[in-house]
Write a protein that holds these residues in place. Structure first.
Motif, short mmCIF file in Angstrom:
data_model
loop_
_atom_site.label_atom_id
_atom_site.label_comp_id
_atom_site.label_asym_id
_atom_site.label_seq_id
_atom_site.Cartn_x
_atom_site.Cartn_y
_atom_site.Cartn_z
N VAL A 175 -13.64 -4.76 -14.52
CA VAL A 175 -13.41 -3.58 -14.01
C VAL A 175 -12.84 -2.51 -14.97
N PRO A 176 -13.72 -1.36 -15.52
CA PRO A 176 -13.04 -0.60 -16.38
C PRO A 176 -12.31 0.37 -15.79
N ILE A 177 -10.85 0.40 -16.23
CA ILE A 177 -9.91 1.36 -15.24
C ILE A 177 -9.23 2.04 -16.50
N GLY A 178 -8.41 3.17 -15.77
CA GLY A 178 -7.36 3.86 -16.64
C GLY A 178 -5.98 3.03 -16.34
N ASP A 179 -4.99 3.39 -17.13
CA ASP A 179 -3.65 2.76 -16.91
C ASP A 179 -3.02 3.06 -15.52
N ASP A 180 -3.37 4.18 -14.85
CA ASP A 180 -2.90 4.28 -13.66
C ASP A 180 -3.56 3.77 -12.69
N GLN A 181 -4.44 2.71 -12.74
CA GLN A 181 -5.49 2.14 -11.76
C GLN A 181 -4.79 0.77 -11.82
N LEU A 182 -4.03 0.33 -12.57
CA LEU A 182 -3.80 -1.14 -12.97
C LEU A 182 -3.29 -1.70 -11.40
N ALA A 183 -2.36 -0.86 -10.72
CA ALA A 183 -1.63 -1.49 -9.85
C ALA A 183 -2.98 -1.64 -8.59
N HIS A 184 -3.84 -0.67 -8.48
CA HIS A 184 -4.90 -1.03 -7.63
C HIS A 184 -5.70 -2.17 -7.99
N LEU A 185 -5.80 -2.75 -9.35
CA LEU A 185 -6.63 -3.82 -9.93
C LEU A 185 -5.73 -4.93 -9.24
N LEU A 223 0.78 -1.12 0.02
CA LEU A 223 0.12 -0.23 -0.04
C LEU A 223 0.79 1.10 0.24
N SER A 224 1.99 1.37 0.78
CA SER A 224 2.85 2.40 0.87
C SER A 224 3.50 2.72 -0.50
N ARG A 225 3.74 1.61 -1.20
CA ARG A 225 4.41 1.87 -2.75
C ARG A 225 3.61 2.35 -3.62
N PHE A 226 2.33 2.52 -3.48
CA PHE A 226 1.37 2.99 -4.67
C PHE A 226 1.74 4.42 -5.08
N PRO A 227 1.90 4.57 -6.20
CA PRO A 227 2.44 6.19 -6.72
C PRO A 227 1.28 7.01 -6.32
#
Length: 229
Positions: free
Chosen positions: A43-53, A4-8
């Motif tokens: 789940v439809p996401i943008g590129d920046d949400q890939l880490a979250h998925l 979690l702490s590594r998320f941009p």
């Protein structure tokens, strides 16, 4: 916790706080719960949400393995076509376009008038070069406009550059503004139509809430049975 702490996004947003709030740290976990509660599969996401998925996949797999169950499907990402998932800010093209940005001129709103869209595109930040070339690293501003033109027109970025060969950045801004305004016009019209029908919107919200509640309650009951609570 280290993940979690590594998320941009956490690193970027926590920089504004002396002591980052817990909600900012746990937000990705809350996103996972939103997916799992309704057993989301795609789940439809943008590129920046890939880490979250990817975090959602990890938590889902860990829960299923821990409790020897298959209650939750492993969610899959639905990414937009190339470039559409990371449109850049019109005022600071090194950053993504965001509705949370203070400067309204940095983004295109779906409810913007055609004149507003054309004006924002014309005032977008580019650089001192007049030629139309696609180079996101060295020319983020003009490359962002080329990318938007590519998404709307269906042309590749190379084809867009060929189309504007010998023309200046101003011409790209003019044509993109008009193209984008025309593209968004029917969307804006539909939004305004829905916004003016309060009864319809309240009915949709009420029906949707009822369906969501039913699914959530069933999921919660299944989880209680599996974990033995």
């Amino acid at each position: 916790m280290p993940q979690l702490s590594r998320f941009p996004q956490f690193k970027e947003k926590s920089a504004a706080f002396k002591e980052p709030p817990l909600g900012l740290y746990l937000y990705p976990v809350l996103q996972v719960s939103d997916i799992l509660l309704y057993k989301g599969t795609h789940v439809p996401i943008g590129d920046d949400q890939l880490a979250h998925l990817n975090l959602a996949k990890h938590i889902t797999g860990k829960f299923n393995n821990t409790f020897k169950t298959n209650i939750f499907p492993i969610p899959k990402e639905v990414l937009p076509k190339s470039g559409a998932g990371r449109v850049k800010s019109l005022r600071a093209p090194e950053k993504k376009m965001s509705k949370s940005e203070a400067d309204a001129k940095s983004r295109i709103e779906l409810t913007d008038s055609s004149d507003d869209i054309i004006r924002k595109i014309r005032k977008s930040v580019t650089d001192m070069k007049s030629a139309i070339t696609y180079d996101p690293a060295e020319r983020p501003g003009v490359s962002n406009l080329i990318q938007i033109y590519s998404i709307i027109s269906g042309l590749s970025t190379e084809q867009v550059c060929e189309q504007f060969a010998g023309k200046e950045t101003l011409q790209l801004k003019v044509e993109l503004g008009e193209l984008l305004a025309e593209y968004l016009k029917p969307i804006r019209k539909r939004i305004l139509e829905y916004s003016s029908d309060r009864h319809y919107l309240e009915t949709v919200l009420k029906d949707g809430a009822a369906k969501a509640t039913t699914i959530a309650e069933e999921t919660f009951t299944q989880v209680q049975q599996v974990i033995g609570s």
